[in-house]
Enzyme design. Structure first.
Site, PDB file in Angstrom:
ATOM      1  N   ASP A   1     -19.526  14.632  24.148  1.00  0.00           N
ATOM      2  CA  ASP A   1     -18.753  13.091  24.540  1.00  0.00           C
ATOM      3  C   ASP A   1     -18.026  13.176  25.793  1.00  0.00           C
ATOM      4  OD1 ASP A   1     -18.695  11.554  22.289  1.00  0.00           O
ATOM      5  OD2 ASP A   1     -17.563  12.788  21.239  1.00  0.00           O
TER       6      ASP A   1
ATOM      7  N   GLN B   1     -16.205  13.136  15.496  1.00  0.00           N
ATOM      8  CA  GLN B   1     -15.957  11.523  15.564  1.00  0.00           C
ATOM      9  C   GLN B   1     -14.707  11.202  15.436  1.00  0.00           C
ATOM     10  OE1 GLN B   1     -18.655   9.306  15.916  1.00  0.00           O
ATOM     11  NE2 GLN B   1     -17.360   7.595  15.621  1.00  0.00           N
TER      12      GLN B   1
ATOM     13  N   LYS C   1     -26.001   8.227  14.821  1.00  0.00           N
ATOM     14  CA  LYS C   1     -26.043   9.141  15.639  1.00  0.00           C
ATOM     15  C   LYS C   1     -27.371  10.072  15.066  1.00  0.00           C
ATOM     16  CE  LYS C   1     -21.795   8.645  17.729  1.00  0.00           C
ATOM     17  NZ  LYS C   1     -20.385   8.679  17.768  1.00  0.00           N
TER      18      LYS C   1
HETATM   19  N1  GUN Z   1     -15.338   6.942  18.157  1.00  0.00           N
HETATM   20  C1  GUN Z   1     -15.864   5.824  18.904  1.00  0.00           C
HETATM   21  N2  GUN Z   1     -16.545   6.116  19.858  1.00  0.00           N
HETATM   22  C2  GUN Z   1     -16.543   7.270  19.794  1.00  0.00           C
HETATM   23  C3  GUN Z   1     -17.261   8.140  20.530  1.00  0.00           C
HETATM   24  O1  GUN Z   1     -18.022   7.878  21.509  1.00  0.00           O
HETATM   25  N3  GUN Z   1     -17.381   9.443  20.394  1.00  0.00           N
HETATM   26  C4  GUN Z   1     -16.672   9.807  19.427  1.00  0.00           C
HETATM   27  N4  GUN Z   1     -16.634  11.351  19.275  1.00  0.00           N
HETATM   28  N5  GUN Z   1     -15.925   9.351  18.619  1.00  0.00           N
HETATM   29  C5  GUN Z   1     -15.979   7.999  18.609  1.00  0.00           C
END
Ligand code: GUN
Length: 283
Positions: free
Chosen positions: A119, A96, A52
């Site tokens: 998200d 996350q 990211k």
């Molecule tokens: N863990 C796995 N996929 C995601 C996601 O799309 N966003 C977040 N914040 N955590 C994750």
């Protein structure tokens, strides 16, 4: 033999568009900023967060990483999110998941300002998706809709079957397909006659979390098959779809890797840009 829906190509197109808009904002003196919080040392989460960050850098989005120790308390994490909610330079906040078990995931997600919730996990944004009035869409379903659009595949009037009912993928995926006038069925572990339901699908989305779960006998000739799976078996990555067999029946199919995966990060960039525009009164 089906057409391959290439997530690398489509995500590159999304990122190019987002990067262009980020540059245009920068020219007006507006910087775009994303804060990424990671708690603990989960190796998969660390890789996702690093990817990211890399994507942000490539597009001119400022990323701030907050890597917190495993024993971070709930109040410490809430304090950090509270500060980031009030930071003007931060347009998006992503925490996350999964969080270590001593932290209440729901409480943490609810503490992120809905305007910065890139998200789209906050109940306000979930509710807005439900009523079809939304700025942010969870990145994986958003990426799938982008793929369908790029490939000129319209869900309208089609039978759309989603396998998996998670809050992150299955449920919002169903809503987005419904908003595009698809006839949606969401299947799950208690579904009876799964094979028969899948065989009726014009668009089949597999978000199960089990390697090669969708076999060729579950797929209608000419169906569009979208594979959300990321299953690591003996160090190798497999989707939820038995790709080699299913590709002979589908009209179009996403591979793993190189399908839905790359789209997810591209859509996070898109959501971060959207957040920055909204917060600056643009569009
Ligand atoms: N863990 C796995 N996929 C995601 C996601 O799309 N966003 C977040 N914040 N955590 C994750």
């Amino acid at each position: 033999m089906s057409r391959l829906i290439d997530g690398k190509v489509i995500s590159a197109a999304v990122k190019e568009r987002v990067g262009g808009e980020v540059a245009a904002l920068k020219a007006k003196g507006i910087m775009v900023g994303l804060a990424v919080i990671i708690v603990g040392d989960d190796p998969a989460s660390k890789i996702y967060v690093a990817n990211k960050k890399k994507a942000c850098e490539a597009l001119g989005i400022i990323s701030e990483e907050y890597a917190l120790p495993e024993d971070t308390t709930e109040s410490e994490l809430l304090d950090l999110i509270g500060r980031l909610n009030n930071e003007k330079r931060i347009n998006g906040i992503l925490c996350q998941l999964p969080l270590p078990p001593h932290l209440d995931e729901k409480l943490i997600i609810n503490s992120i300002s809905p305007e910065k919730d890139v998200d789209a996990f906050h109940p306000v944004n979930v509710g807005r998706i439900m009523i079809g009035d939304y700025d942010f869409v969870p990145c994986t379903p958003a990426g799938i809709m982008e793929m369908l659009k790029y490939e000129n595949i319209s869900p309208e009037g089609k039978s759309c079957v989603v396998i998996g009912r998670s809050n992150i993928v299955g449920k919002p995926m169903g809503m987005l397909l419904l908003h595009k006038n698809g006839t949606v069925t969401i299947c799950h572990s208690k579904t009876k006659n799964l094979k028969e339901i899948c065989l009726g699908a014009d668009i089949l989305v597999a978000a199960v979390g089990r390697a090669k779960f969708v076999t060729a006998d579950m797929v209608k000739e000419g169906a569009v098959v979208i594979d959300v799976g990321m299953n690591r078996v003996d160090g190798k990555l497999y989707g939820d779809v038995d790709f080699d067999a299913v590709k002979e029946k589908a009209s179009a199919i996403t591979p793993v890797p190189g399908g839905v995966g790359p789209m997810t990060i591209a859509m996070l960039m898109q959501n971060t840009l959207t957040a920055a525009k909204k917060q600056n009164g643009i569009a």
